[in-house]
Design a protein around this motif. Structure first.
Motif, PDB file in Angstrom:
ATOM      1  N   ARG A  13       3.859  14.750 -11.745  1.00  0.00           N
ATOM      2  CA  ARG A  13       5.274  15.080 -11.700  1.00  0.00           C
ATOM      3  C   ARG A  13       5.824  15.065 -10.280  1.00  0.00           C
ATOM      4  NH1 ARG A  13       5.928  20.367 -15.030  1.00  0.00           N
ATOM      5  NH2 ARG A  13       7.994  20.220 -14.137  1.00  0.00           N
ATOM      6  N   ILE A  15       6.911  12.933  -7.722  1.00  0.00           N
ATOM      7  CA  ILE A  15       7.252  11.516  -7.585  1.00  0.00           C
ATOM      8  C   ILE A  15       7.197  11.030  -6.141  1.00  0.00           C
ATOM      9  CG2 ILE A  15       8.660  11.525  -9.667  1.00  0.00           C
ATOM     10  CD1 ILE A  15      11.142  11.563  -7.801  1.00  0.00           C
ATOM     11  N   LEU A  16       7.168  11.941  -5.189  1.00  0.00           N
ATOM     12  CA  LEU A  16       7.184  11.536  -3.786  1.00  0.00           C
ATOM     13  C   LEU A  16       5.818  11.148  -3.242  1.00  0.00           C
ATOM     14  CD1 LEU A  16       9.617  14.184  -2.280  1.00  0.00           C
ATOM     15  CD2 LEU A  16      10.111  11.841  -2.961  1.00  0.00           C
ATOM     16  N   ARG A  19       5.077   7.417  -2.919  1.00  0.00           N
ATOM     17  CA  ARG A  19       6.019   6.829  -1.967  1.00  0.00           C
ATOM     18  C   ARG A  19       5.622   7.176  -0.526  1.00  0.00           C
ATOM     19  NH1 ARG A  19       9.179   2.839  -1.036  1.00  0.00           N
ATOM     20  NH2 ARG A  19      11.209   3.329  -0.188  1.00  0.00           N
ATOM     21  N   PHE A  82      13.196   9.051  -1.727  1.00  0.00           N
ATOM     22  CA  PHE A  82      13.614   9.151  -3.114  1.00  0.00           C
ATOM     23  C   PHE A  82      14.045   7.831  -3.729  1.00  0.00           C
ATOM     24  CE2 PHE A  82      13.889  13.534  -1.722  1.00  0.00           C
ATOM     25  CZ  PHE A  82      13.395  14.227  -2.812  1.00  0.00           C
ATOM     26  N   GLU A  83      14.050   6.769  -2.942  1.00  0.00           N
ATOM     27  CA  GLU A  83      14.441   5.465  -3.484  1.00  0.00           C
ATOM     28  C   GLU A  83      13.450   5.003  -4.532  1.00  0.00           C
ATOM     29  OE1 GLU A  83      14.686   2.761  -0.207  1.00  0.00           O
ATOM     30  OE2 GLU A  83      16.603   3.563   0.481  1.00  0.00           O
ATOM     31  N   SER A  84      13.972   4.402  -5.592  1.00  0.00           N
ATOM     32  CA  SER A  84      13.065   3.823  -6.583  1.00  0.00           C
ATOM     33  C   SER A  84      12.639   2.452  -6.081  1.00  0.00           C
ATOM     34  CB  SER A  84      13.739   3.719  -7.943  1.00  0.00           C
ATOM     35  OG  SER A  84      14.874   2.886  -7.847  1.00  0.00           O
ATOM     36  N   ARG A  85      11.535   1.988  -6.555  1.00  0.00           N
ATOM     37  CA  ARG A  85      10.973   0.733  -6.067  1.00  0.00           C
ATOM     38  C   ARG A  85      11.667  -0.430  -6.631  1.00  0.00           C
ATOM     39  NH1 ARG A  85       4.879   1.782  -4.669  1.00  0.00           N
ATOM     40  NH2 ARG A  85       5.061   3.935  -4.241  1.00  0.00           N
TER      41      ARG A  85
END
Length: 85
Positions: A13, A15-16, A19, A82-85
């Motif tokens: 959970r 998400i960072l 990244r 936080f950018e999505s790929r």
């Protein structure tokens, strides 16, 4: 007493984590987990290599001030994390 978080249900959970790992390894030269921890510590957030490992594997949730310190250590904006790929 609040129930303890079950790592089985909370894993993945964060998400960072992935990244942060990708950005760390893209730096030229790439930065080790220990180097990232040292940079975060210099930014006022004490951190060690095992902590970075737990962050990158999604086992540790991040507080807002930790996100800011890591972004600064990676020389990116918080928004980039936080950018999505």
């Amino acid at each position: 007493m609040a129930p303890r978080k079950n790592s089985q249900t909370t894993r993945g959970r964060n998400i960072l984590g992935g990244r942060i790992r990708a950005l760390r390894l893209r730096l030229k030269p790439s930065v080790s987990q220990a180097d990232l921890a040292a940079r975060a510590t210099l930014n006022g957030v004490p951190m060690d290599r095992p902590t970075v490992s737990r962050i990158e594997s999604g086992k540790k949730f991040l507080r807002d001030f930790e996100i800011i310190a890591i972004a600064s250590a990676l020389r990116v904006s918080v928004a980039v994390l936080f950018e999505s790929r």
